[in-house]
Design a protein around this motif. Structure first.
Motif, mmCIF file in Angstrom:
data_model
loop_
_atom_site.group_PDB
_atom_site.id
_atom_site.type_symbol
_atom_site.label_atom_id
_atom_site.label_comp_id
_atom_site.label_asym_id
_atom_site.label_seq_id
_atom_site.Cartn_x
_atom_site.Cartn_y
_atom_site.Cartn_z
ATOM 1 N N SER A 191 1.988 -4.300 0.663
ATOM 2 C CA SER A 191 2.537 -3.793 1.915
ATOM 3 C C SER A 191 3.791 -2.975 1.671
ATOM 4 C CB SER A 191 2.912 -4.966 2.818
ATOM 5 O OG SER A 191 3.921 -5.731 2.194
ATOM 6 N N LEU A 192 4.125 -2.183 2.658
ATOM 7 C CA LEU A 192 5.444 -1.539 2.655
ATOM 8 C C LEU A 192 5.872 -1.269 4.081
ATOM 9 C CD1 LEU A 192 5.282 2.146 1.357
ATOM 10 C CD2 LEU A 192 3.313 0.884 2.100
ATOM 11 N N TYR A 193 7.179 -1.398 4.299
ATOM 12 C CA TYR A 193 7.720 -1.064 5.612
ATOM 13 C C TYR A 193 7.783 0.452 5.713
ATOM 14 C CZ TYR A 193 9.307 -5.913 6.032
ATOM 15 O OH TYR A 193 9.361 -7.268 6.121
ATOM 16 N N LEU A 194 7.513 0.975 6.911
ATOM 17 C CA LEU A 194 7.633 2.421 7.115
ATOM 18 C C LEU A 194 8.786 2.691 8.057
ATOM 19 C CD1 LEU A 194 3.897 3.470 7.644
ATOM 20 C CD2 LEU A 194 5.217 3.498 5.528
ATOM 21 N N ASP A 195 9.722 3.542 7.599
ATOM 22 C CA ASP A 195 10.796 3.970 8.486
ATOM 23 C C ASP A 195 10.264 5.032 9.431
ATOM 24 O OD1 ASP A 195 12.502 2.353 7.158
ATOM 25 O OD2 ASP A 195 13.186 3.906 5.764
ATOM 26 N N LEU A 236 15.751 -12.717 4.625
ATOM 27 C CA LEU A 236 14.605 -11.801 4.688
ATOM 28 C C LEU A 236 14.906 -10.334 4.379
ATOM 29 C CD1 LEU A 236 11.493 -11.850 5.558
ATOM 30 C CD2 LEU A 236 12.359 -10.800 7.642
ATOM 31 N N GLY A 237 16.025 -9.833 4.868
ATOM 32 C CA GLY A 237 16.371 -8.454 4.497
ATOM 33 C C GLY A 237 15.996 -7.426 5.538
ATOM 34 N N VAL A 238 14.842 -6.773 5.357
ATOM 35 C CA VAL A 238 14.509 -5.612 6.205
ATOM 36 C C VAL A 238 14.355 -6.011 7.674
ATOM 37 C CG1 VAL A 238 12.821 -3.785 6.628
ATOM 38 C CG2 VAL A 238 13.334 -4.489 4.291
ATOM 39 N N GLY A 266 11.710 2.709 3.179
ATOM 40 C CA GLY A 266 13.013 2.427 2.571
ATOM 41 C C GLY A 266 12.860 1.633 1.283
ATOM 42 N N GLY A 267 11.632 1.290 0.921
ATOM 43 C CA GLY A 267 11.381 0.555 -0.330
ATOM 44 C C GLY A 267 11.100 -0.915 -0.083
ATOM 45 N N GLY A 268 10.628 -1.588 -1.135
ATOM 46 C CA GLY A 268 10.346 -3.020 -1.027
ATOM 47 C C GLY A 268 9.016 -3.286 -0.357
ATOM 48 N N ALA A 269 8.768 -4.556 -0.077
ATOM 49 C CA ALA A 269 7.506 -4.964 0.537
ATOM 50 C C ALA A 269 7.787 -6.139 1.451
ATOM 51 C CB ALA A 269 6.501 -5.381 -0.537
ATOM 52 N N TYR A 270 6.858 -6.418 2.332
ATOM 53 C CA TYR A 270 6.892 -7.687 3.060
ATOM 54 C C TYR A 270 6.309 -8.721 2.092
ATOM 55 C CZ TYR A 270 5.588 -11.289 6.404
ATOM 56 O OH TYR A 270 5.439 -12.504 7.047
ATOM 57 N N LEU A 271 7.100 -9.718 1.724
ATOM 58 C CA LEU A 271 6.737 -10.526 0.550
ATOM 59 C C LEU A 271 5.617 -11.540 0.805
ATOM 60 C CD1 LEU A 271 10.247 -10.837 -1.108
ATOM 61 C CD2 LEU A 271 8.306 -9.408 -1.818
ATOM 62 N N ASN A 272 5.083 -11.593 2.018
ATOM 63 C CA ASN A 272 3.834 -12.344 2.202
ATOM 64 C C ASN A 272 2.631 -11.502 1.799
ATOM 65 O OD1 ASN A 272 4.214 -15.046 2.907
ATOM 66 N ND2 ASN A 272 4.879 -14.473 4.969
ATOM 67 N N GLU A 291 3.994 -7.480 -9.139
ATOM 68 C CA GLU A 291 4.079 -6.973 -10.514
ATOM 69 C C GLU A 291 5.409 -6.294 -10.829
ATOM 70 O OE1 GLU A 291 1.939 -6.131 -8.201
ATOM 71 O OE2 GLU A 291 -0.088 -5.875 -8.947
ATOM 72 N N GLU A 292 6.047 -5.755 -9.794
ATOM 73 C CA GLU A 292 7.290 -4.992 -10.029
ATOM 74 C C GLU A 292 8.469 -5.916 -10.295
ATOM 75 O OE1 GLU A 292 5.430 -4.905 -7.370
ATOM 76 O OE2 GLU A 292 4.399 -2.975 -7.382
ATOM 77 N N GLY A 293 8.263 -7.225 -10.191
ATOM 78 C CA GLY A 293 9.287 -8.213 -10.543
ATOM 79 C C GLY A 293 10.566 -8.045 -9.746
ATOM 80 N N GLU A 294 11.689 -8.108 -10.473
ATOM 81 C CA GLU A 294 12.994 -8.089 -9.800
ATOM 82 C C GLU A 294 13.186 -6.822 -8.955
ATOM 83 O OE1 GLU A 294 16.493 -8.867 -12.216
ATOM 84 O OE2 GLU A 294 17.731 -7.865 -10.702
ATOM 85 N N ALA A 295 12.649 -5.686 -9.433
ATOM 86 C CA ALA A 295 12.852 -4.431 -8.691
ATOM 87 C C ALA A 295 12.269 -4.557 -7.280
ATOM 88 C CB ALA A 295 12.191 -3.276 -9.438
ATOM 89 N N LEU A 296 11.100 -5.181 -7.162
ATOM 90 C CA LEU A 296 10.474 -5.332 -5.848
ATOM 91 C C LEU A 296 11.300 -6.276 -4.968
ATOM 92 C CD1 LEU A 296 7.814 -4.592 -4.225
ATOM 93 C CD2 LEU A 296 7.075 -6.904 -4.785
ATOM 94 N N LEU A 297 11.778 -7.368 -5.582
ATOM 95 C CA LEU A 297 12.548 -8.347 -4.806
ATOM 96 C C LEU A 297 13.867 -7.739 -4.334
ATOM 97 C CD1 LEU A 297 11.970 -11.664 -6.794
ATOM 98 C CD2 LEU A 297 10.651 -10.682 -4.930
ATOM 99 N N ARG A 298 14.531 -7.056 -5.210
ATOM 100 C CA ARG A 298 15.830 -6.451 -4.860
ATOM 101 C C ARG A 298 15.631 -5.446 -3.713
ATOM 102 N NH1 ARG A 298 20.857 -6.411 -6.812
ATOM 103 N NH2 ARG A 298 20.501 -7.646 -8.679
ATOM 104 N N ALA A 299 14.576 -4.631 -3.829
ATOM 105 C CA ALA A 299 14.324 -3.634 -2.772
ATOM 106 C C ALA A 299 13.916 -4.330 -1.468
ATOM 107 C CB ALA A 299 13.237 -2.672 -3.217
ATOM 108 N N SER A 300 13.192 -5.426 -1.562
ATOM 109 C CA SER A 300 12.698 -6.094 -0.350
ATOM 110 C C SER A 300 13.804 -6.857 0.360
ATOM 111 C CB SER A 300 11.565 -7.061 -0.697
ATOM 112 O OG SER A 300 10.548 -6.382 -1.389
ATOM 113 N N TYR A 301 14.679 -7.513 -0.393
ATOM 114 C CA TYR A 301 15.752 -8.297 0.228
ATOM 115 C C TYR A 301 16.987 -7.455 0.536
ATOM 116 C CZ TYR A 301 13.219 -12.572 -1.006
ATOM 117 O OH TYR A 301 12.282 -13.562 -1.096
ATOM 118 N N GLY A 302 17.121 -6.336 -0.164
ATOM 119 C CA GLY A 302 18.385 -5.597 -0.129
ATOM 120 C C GLY A 302 19.284 -6.209 -1.200
#
Ligand code: FAD
Length: 479
Positions: free
Chosen positions: A339-343, A386-388, A426-432, A438-449
């Motif tokens: 998933s990805l959030y769309l601005d 949650l972040g976004v 804006g990056g990241g994913a909805y983590l459900n 697979e993107e590891g920390e990069a995905l988490l950092r982008a998803s949480y801010g």
């Protein structure tokens, strides 16, 4: 029994002596299973057929005491640990090879305090368990849209359903939890007790311990709500239809929630045989207010073209919540959901979504534009982990397919689509819906801010420094 061959937290093999295993198993109030025991093979099946694993031992906990013992046993012997609520995790994290599974499925009690509008929910309850007990009183808490999904996994990573615009996300309705932390202690977390931990549990997933009980705020809902679900065939007008849906939803009150779904009419007895397999777009919309007002308000969505099927009408909230259940059975298909959030959902973004949705890798694959906003977006991004909170849409690619030979094709299609849509996000994913994370920390950092992520790392270091709870969207403890 004989000794137990286990996989350690680091991934090596080790033996735990029979006397220790027997002592542990003998103390449980619930049951436990190892390979060869009756029920073992049925119990290790989770929802996603892509996750076929063989744990060394599964513990069906009866209460917090079993959870405490299981956490202590795993920690003391360094055993790889998975935690299972409803078993619906698409990434397959609630099962593991060679490890110990804490299975909470029997801890599914729900108690409602009608006057205080509170529900006390066991750590292994399903959404349907909660709806059943709360709807008797015309109450509900915001959870997800398939009633067989677990409350725990869904809530800990956010939780989006039909009530999101009026009442927020599941994690926003959470008032308190009882949690067994990595040191085997049972503690309570809320806005006034262990507040930082409570902050982290509202979005931070299964990183901090095992929730044995949730306390949720309830809201008056239903019991009758309204569904608007015309099925339009996908054709060269689909882009216009999606634009009309976007514009229509931008003026809707918060009683109205909508998902624009690209799918094929399922090959399933619930649907007319002559239509099965037809690619469709469904501006599926729910109104939780007065049904008479709903039908007038939502009528334009039924006139966006010539529907080949229309399931619109009033229905009980519990029926709405379980409407998808027959189509999403456990272990039926391979799955990879990202998933990805769309601005921005401008015309260019819509064209790209429609083009990709036309070449879905399997008829079961769904592409969904979730319209967000309302109560879920009014929460400050720093108020929960949650972040976004400012995105207007979530694009979820619910890639589902029947033939394992199509694994590569299906996953490649999803990843390419996800990459193509990044400029609108804006990056990241909805983590459900994280793919395999697979993107590891990069995905988490982008998803949480970054700010929330750094705070989560500190919390992880405090509550789980050895990363016992690692089979999840894993936040590594700081060094
Ligand atoms: C058919 C289907 C429909 C879905 N619909 C929605 C939807 O409408 N909205 C939405 O937001 N999401 C939805 N999801 C995604 C869903 O929220 C996640 O897959 C979630 O992980 C499922 O929770 P679970 O308890 O069933 O999962 P499990 O597989 O049991 O657990 C997932 C993870 O959660 C953690 N966990 C589970 N139980 C506990 C516990 N008691 N204490 C601590 N940690 C725990 C563990 O880390 C575990 O690995 C859907 C998924 C499916 C398969």
């Amino acid at each position: 029994m004989e000794h137990l061959n286990i996989t350690t937290l680091e991934g090596s093999s080790q033996i735990v002596e029979a006397a220790l295993v027997n002592d542990f198993r003998g103390g449980l109030r619930g049951s436990s299973m190892t390979q060869g025991d009756p029920g073992y093979d049925e119990s290790r099946v989770i929802w996603n057929a892509s996750a076929v694993k063989h744990p060394a031992i599964m513990v069906k906990c009866s209460g917090a005491a079993d959870v405490i013992d299981a956490v202590n046993f795993a920690r003391e012997h360094g055993i790889l640990l998975a935690v299972r609520g409803g078993g619906h995790n698409v990434a397959g994290n609630s099962i593991c090879d060679g490890g110990l599974v804490i299975d909470l499925s029997e801890m599914n009690s729900v108690r409602v305090d009608e006057k205080a509008k509170r529900a006390y929910v066991g750590g292994g309850a399903l959404i349907g368990d909660v709806d059943r007990e709360t709807q008797v009183f015309g109450l509900a808490t915001p959870l997800g849209v398939v009633s067989l999904t677990g409350v725990a996994g869904l809530t800990l990573c956010g939780g989006m359903g039909y009530l999101r615009r009026k009442h927020g996300m599941a994690c926003d309705a959470l008032l308190a939890v009882d949690i067994v932390t990595a040191d085997g202690k049972l503690i309570r977390a809320s806005k006034t007790e262990n507040e930082e931990l409570f902050w982290g549990l509202r979005g931070g997933g299964g990183n901090f311990g095992v929730i044995t009980s949730f306390e949720f705020q309830l809201y008056p809902v239903g019991q009758t709500v309204s569904l608007c679900a015309p099925f339009y065939p996908i054709n060269d007008k689909t882009g216009d239809l999606v634009r009309s849906w976007r514009d229509f939803m931008s003026n809707m009150p918060e009683d109205v929630t909508s998902n624009c779904i690209f799918w094929s009419i399922p090959i399933h007895p619930n649907f007319p045989e002559e239509l099965q397999g037809t690619p469709v777009v469904i501006p599926s919309t729910i109104h939780i207010g007065n049904p008479d007002e709903a039908s007038e308000l939502l009528q334009p969505l039924r006139e966006l073209g010539d529907p080949i099927l229309d399931l619109s009408g009033p229905l009980p909230f519990v029926d709405l919540q379980s409407a998808f259940d027959p189509l999403f059975g456990k272990g039926e298909r391979q799955n990879y959901w990202k998933s990805l959030y769309l601005d921005l959902l401008d015309d260019d973004a819509i064209e790209r979504v429609v083009a990709r949705a036309n070449v879905r890798p399997d008829a079961w694959t769904m592409v969904i534009l979730w319209h967000l906003g309302g109560a879920m977006n009014r929460v400050d991004p720093e108020e929960t982990a949650l972040g976004v909170r400012n995105a207007n849409y979530l694009l979820s690619l619910d890639t589902s397919w029947t033939n394992p030979a199509d694994n590569e094709k299906a996953i490649t299609w999803t990843r390419e689509f996800w990459n193509e849509m990044q400029p609108f996000s804006g990056g990241g994913a909805y983590l459900n819906f994280p793919g395999q994370g697979e993107e590891g920390e990069a995905l988490l950092r982008a998803s949480y801010g970054s700010e929330n992520y750094d705070k989560l790392v500190k919390l992880k270091s405090k509550y789980d420094p050895s990363n016992l709870f690692r089979l999840n969207q894993n936040i590594l403890p700081g060094k």
